[in-house]
Design an enzyme around this catalytic site. Sequence first.
Site, short mmCIF file in Angstrom:
data_model
loop_
_atom_site.label_atom_id
_atom_site.label_comp_id
_atom_site.label_asym_id
_atom_site.label_seq_id
_atom_site.Cartn_x
_atom_site.Cartn_y
_atom_site.Cartn_z
N GLY A 89 34.78 39.10 78.62
CA GLY A 89 34.34 40.09 79.59
C GLY A 89 35.69 41.45 79.62
CD GLU A 110 41.54 38.17 77.97
OE1 GLU A 110 41.01 37.38 78.80
OE2 GLU A 110 42.02 39.16 78.39
#
Length: 226
Positions: A89, A110
């Site tokens: 996301g 991430e």
Amino acid sequence: MSSTSQDELKKAVAKAAVDYIEPKLDNHSIVGVGTGSTANYFIDYLAEISAKFDGAVASSEASAERLKAHGIPVYDLNGVDELAVYVDGADETNPRLELIKGGGAALTREKIVAAVADEFICIADGSKWVDTLGNFPLPVEVIPMARAHVARQLVKLGGDPVHRHGVITDNGNEIIDVHNLKISNPKELETAINQIVGVVCNGLFANRPADVLLIGRQGGVEKITA
Ligand code: 5RP
């Protein structure tokens, strides 16, 4: 006319991501998996096709736990030679698919998983779409003893740094959220913040933007390619 809730849009893009990656997977494939509520929906849909790939690499302990709860093997990134896809996301995306990430404090892992992946697929509901990044405060992960120093340098870059109290990252570090930045050149700012001693990582994903954005709008999921 009823409108689709933000949660339903997150589910729709999560399902669209599974449909998008499924033809790319075989029983040797490792899937890179992000963090957050949209990524959680992705994990749940991914579990439905778990027979079609080998396992996953997770960008947080929370995502690793969710994957394991579904019976999906979770690998250490150091033991993985190749990641075909990474799905995650975002807190904001601009039309160039440059992102702000780190609302869930998982930005460093991430960014590492995104760096390894051949293809980075961002999944986001329509509220994340902006022309110019910076309405969402930019997360910066810092070594705890450097927090005040880094905050002073961030002020020089034009931001208003706020310590995210009570949050320790999976790497044992702290988060500063930088408000009121005018991010006209995301690549340059990403690089400049990384130069501050004590910064581990910042939440601008501009030097390695997403390759594909699946964005959920009232009319359906739109696919945008960088
Ligand atoms: C976590 C992230 C998330 O991708 C971002 O915060 C979006 O979260 P959500 O899907 O819950 O809206 O960067 O560090």
